[in-house]
Structures are given as structure tokens and as C-alpha cells.
Design a protein around this motif. Structure first.
Motif, short mmCIF file in Angstrom:
data_model
loop_
_atom_site.label_atom_id
_atom_site.label_comp_id
_atom_site.label_asym_id
_atom_site.label_seq_id
_atom_site.Cartn_x
_atom_site.Cartn_y
_atom_site.Cartn_z
N GLU A 54 0.84 -1.20 0.00
CA GLU A 54 0.00 0.00 0.00
C GLU A 54 0.89 1.26 0.00
O GLU A 54 0.58 2.24 -0.68
N GLN A 66 -7.74 4.45 -3.98
CA GLN A 66 -9.06 3.95 -3.58
C GLN A 66 -9.76 3.32 -4.78
O GLN A 66 -10.34 2.24 -4.67
N ASP A 112 -5.67 0.44 -0.17
CA ASP A 112 -6.08 1.21 1.01
C ASP A 112 -5.40 2.57 0.94
O ASP A 112 -4.17 2.66 1.07
N ARG A 144 -9.79 1.91 7.10
CA ARG A 144 -8.66 1.04 6.81
C ARG A 144 -9.17 -0.32 6.35
O ARG A 144 -10.22 -0.78 6.79
N MET A 145 -8.44 -0.95 5.45
CA MET A 145 -8.90 -2.26 4.96
C MET A 145 -7.80 -3.31 5.10
O MET A 145 -6.62 -2.97 5.25
#
Lengths: 301, 158
Positions: free
Chosen positions: A146, A233, A238, A286-287
Motif C-alpha cells: 500500500e 481507492q 487502502d 482502513r482495509m
């Protein structure tokens, strides 16, 4: 005389209404001359005025931006070695191509290309036209895919926002466009080519100075951060990855002597705060990114 | 009376411009026409820089076009909308001027200027630029990368 003034008014009004289209004026003046309202000299003056205004207003084409970017990259690559690990080059290019497809400009003239500079320095440079050079030192600081995506997405943001091209002095570009003259058919004359080459050289220096020596403005950096989070996104990354990476740099900046990257990228704390507010305003949570974390560990330095 | 004639002429020029606004020119080195409105949809054909295409339909960021009898979808970022060809109204001198405008768009910083710049600055590392440009990933590789990372396939239906 009255008709002549009326025609001048209409031709110039058409020019303004139709976005400064030189051909409109030429059609108007051609009709005006054939109907005897305008003299040949009037027509010539009006056409010339329209052409020079249209040329001066012409933005740089994507193809021109591509050639400019190649020269900027050739200048930067004169000062660094390329990192030649194919596996990592492929990894960075895969992340870059993925983000680019989710950007506001998925395709550009020569396509997006990403390369790693073999240096401990922390730096990343987006050359106009899509060549993006990122230092090994910068990539080594990323703690996840990320965060790598955030670095790449920020640079793509600069390309899409055409920040490199904006570094060229307006006077220089106007001069370059007017240097072309009205006789554009065929190849350049010797003097014209020499003049354009000098202006090209100056433009390359303008961009080089901005991206390597002075850095972009704080506003341009924030805009690129914002673009980066949006592209991430959209791509399924994320966007908090940008916040996390800026956090690392901000901590490092506080303890550094503020040379190199930190001199061209001041205000890391402000950017961090802007990223935090942006993420909160968007409501992006958050993922999990387990699959990407596993893949990142395989490429980790 | 003459005033009215000129105003009518001006008005019809503007209407013609609006009516003919569906012509696009390819602005990337090569653009791809695809079967569907997706980045990884099968390739119908490829179109070189500068070619002119007529819009047949538009959905989101995709235009339906026909190139040499092959029909499909092209992404909007690979083309630029063209203005109406005013030379068709007057012919002669204006037609010449329009060709000049087209040529001008390709003038400025061109391969010819790059060559001259390289001759003047032989230490520039254009060899490394070529090396960087040669890093190419196939669409299949990018598609696999997206899937394996649980990422989102971009540019689908709007």
C-alpha cells in the motif's frame, strides 16, 4: 466604411466566441476580401494577428511533453545508476500500471514507465510524459505494498496534474511557439531548429530545476497527495497507505538535517495532517490487504 | 441588410461547429480499439497517432468508433476532440491554413529537436531512457497482478 467596421467587429467577435480559432478568422477575412469589403492588406493583418494569438495560446501537446520528459529523464539518469533487479522492476511497474489505469489519465502518449534509481537517497521524480524514477532508498522505507502504491500514485498525480510542464517559464514557451512561424509545412529551417533547440534546452532546465533542485510548491504536493489517495481507492488499494508513508517521512524529517529530499519536500507534517483530514472527510476506513502483504514480503529488500 | 447577412453567416458557422463536434484525433503513440468498454477487453485493432475517428456512440469514458471497417470501443484519454474543419466552407487558402494548423500541432518539440538537443549534449543518458521505456508488461501480466492482489479492475461500466 461602415460595412468594413462591421465586418472587423464580426470577425473579431467570431474569433472570441469560437475560442480563438484562427481558421474562423481566415474564412471570414477570405469572404470579406472576395466581397470587396476588406483590402488584401486588411486580410493579411487580421490573419496574422489571429495566427499568432492562436499559436501563443496553444498548450504543449502530449507528444511534445513526451519528448521534453525524455530529455529530463536523460539528464537525471546522467547522475544515477539504474537498479537492474528485473523482479523488483516488474513489481514496481505492475503497481504503477495498476494505479495509472485508475488515474484520470490512464493512457498518455508514450505510456507510463517506472524505474528504480540505485541510490540510498530518498527521492522520486516524475518526468513529464510518464517516466517515473524512484530511488531505492525511498522504496526501502515503504512498509507495505500500500505504501509503495502511495509513492507511485503520488508521482502519477504529478504527471496527470502536468506539474512538470507548469515549471517551464511562460515566456519561454510563448517564444518556442512563436518561433515556429507561419510556414509550418516541411522541416524546420536551420536557424529555426537552433532556436527551438535552445528553447528546448531551457525548458528541460526549468523542469529539472523544479523536480530535482527546488521541488514543487506545497500546493502541488498536496494536490498530488490528494490525487494519489483517490487513484489508490479506485484501484482497490487502502488509501491510508499514503498517510502511513507520509508519517514515516515526517518522523524521519524531524530527526534529519533537512538536506536532499527533505529540503525539496518541506512541510511533511502539514501534508500528513491534510491526508488525515481528506481520508476522514471521504469516510474511507482502513482495509485488510493480506494478499498484498504476502506478495510485498517476497519483494522486500 | 448586409448586417443581417453577416449575422446569419456567423450563426450558421457556429451551428456547424456544434453539429460537427464528434471527430477525434488519436493523441497517444498508438491507441487500442476494444471489443467491450473495459481496459482488458479483447483488442479489435490498433490505431496510430494522428488518425481521425468519428464518434458513433459514447458511454462513460468510452467512445464507439470505426477504423478501417473495424468497430469497437476506444478510451477517451487516447483521443482529443477536433474542431470543425472550417476549410470545407471556403476551400483554397483557408484549406491550406487548416493543414498548417494540423502540422503546427506536431511542431514545436519534436524528434527533430530532440536529435539536435542530443547532438548538442552528448553526455545525456538517452540510452538509459530507452532501457526504462523497454520495461514492458503485457496486459495479461497487469490483469493477473490485479487479481492476485485482490485489487479492483478499473475502467469498467460507469
Amino acid at each position: 466604411m461602415k460595412n468594413r467596421n462591421l465586418l472587423l467587429l464580426i470577425v473579431m467577435a467570431a474569433f472570441v466566441l469560437l475560442g480563438g480559432c484562427a481558421e474562423v478568422v481566415q474564412v471570414g477575412t477570405a469572404v470579406g476580401q472576395s466581397s470587396g469589403v476588406l483590402s488584401a492588406r486588411d486580410k493579411e493583418l487580421l490573419d496574422k494577428q489571429a495566427m499568432s494569438t492562436a499559436q501563443a495560446a496553444r498548450p504543449m501537446t502530449e507528444k511534445e511533453e513526451y519528448y521534453l520528459g525524455r530529455a529530463v529523464a536523460a539528464t537525471i539518469l546522467g547522475q544515477y545508476r539504474l537498479y537492474t533487479d528485473n523482479r523488483r522492476n516488474e513489481y514496481i511497474n505492475s503497481i504503477g500500471r495498476t494505479i495509472a489505469l485508475s488515474s484520470d489519465k490512464p493512457y498518455i502518449y508514450g505510456g507510463y514507465h517506472f524505474a528504480i534509481l540505485d541510490t540510498d537517497e530518498v527521492n522520486a521524480m516524475a518526468c513529464p510524459g510518464g517516466l517515473i524514477l524512484i530511488s531505492r532508498g525511498m522504496l526501502q522505507r515503504a512498509g507495505s505494498e500500500e505504501e509503495l502504491a502511495a509513492i507511485v500514485a503520488h508521482e502519477i498525480g504529478h504527471i496527470v496534474n502536468r506539474d512538470g510542464v507548469k515549471a517551464i517559464s511562460a515566456a519561454r514557451w510563448t517564444q518556442a511557439v512563436t518561433a515556429l512561424g507561419a510556414d509550418a509545412a516541411g522541416r524546420f529551417g536551420g536557424r529555426q531548429l537552433a532556436e527551438l533547440t535552445t528553447l528546448f534546452e531551457g525548458s528541460v532546465n526549468d523542469v529539472f530545476k523544479t523536480i530535482v533542485v527546488n521541488g514543487y510548491s506545497q500546493e502541488q504536493e498536496k494536490a498530488a497527495d490528494e490525487s494519489a489517495m483517490i487513484y489508490m481507492q479506485r484501484a482497490g488499494y487502502d488509501p491510508s497507505g499514503l498517510y502511513d508513508f507520509l508519517g514515516r517521512l515526517a518522523r524521519e524529517q524531524r530527526g534529519s538535517d533537512r538536506r536532499g529530499f527533505f529540503s525539496t519536500h518541506p512541510g511533511m507534517t502539514e501534508r500528513l495532517e491534510m491526508a488525515r483530514s481528506f481520508l476522514a472527510a471521504k469516510g474511507w476506513k482502513r482495509m485488510d490487504h493480506v494478499a498484498r502483504d504476502q506478495r510485498f514480503n517476497a519483494y522486500r529488500w | 441588410m448586409k448586417k443581417i447577412v453577416w449575422l446569419v453567416l456567423l450563426g450558421s458557422m457556429m451551428m456547424a461547429a456544434v453539429a460537427a463536434a464528434a471527430t477525434f484525433r488519436v493523441v497517444t503513440e498508438e491507441a487500442t480499439i476494444r471489443k467491450d468498454r473495459k481496459f482488458f477487453a479483447p483488442v479489435v485493432t490498433r490505431v496510430p497517432y494522428g488518425e481521425v475517428l468519428q464518434e458513433q456512440a459514447r458511454k462513460g469514458d468510452w467512445l464507439m468508433v470505426n477504423y478501417k471497417g473495424r468497430q469497437g470501443w476506444i478510451h477517451i484519454s487516447t483521443v482529443q476532440e477536433q474542431k470543425f474543419d472550417w476549410s470545407s466552407l471556403s476551400g483554397g487558402r483557408a484549406a491550406e491554413a487548416t493543414r498548417d494548423e494540423v502540422a503546427l500541432a506536431g511542431k514545436g518539440f519534436t524528434p527533430e529537436v530532440e536529435k539536435s538537443f542530443r547532438n548538442k549534449n552528448p553526455k545525456m543518458r538517452y540510452d538509459l531512457v530507452t532501457q526504462v521505456e523497454s520495461y514492458r508488461l503485457s496486459e495479461g501480466q497487469v490483469e493477473n497482478f490485479i487479481r492476485a492482489g485482490n485489487l479492483r479492475e478499473p475502467g469498467g461500466e460507469p
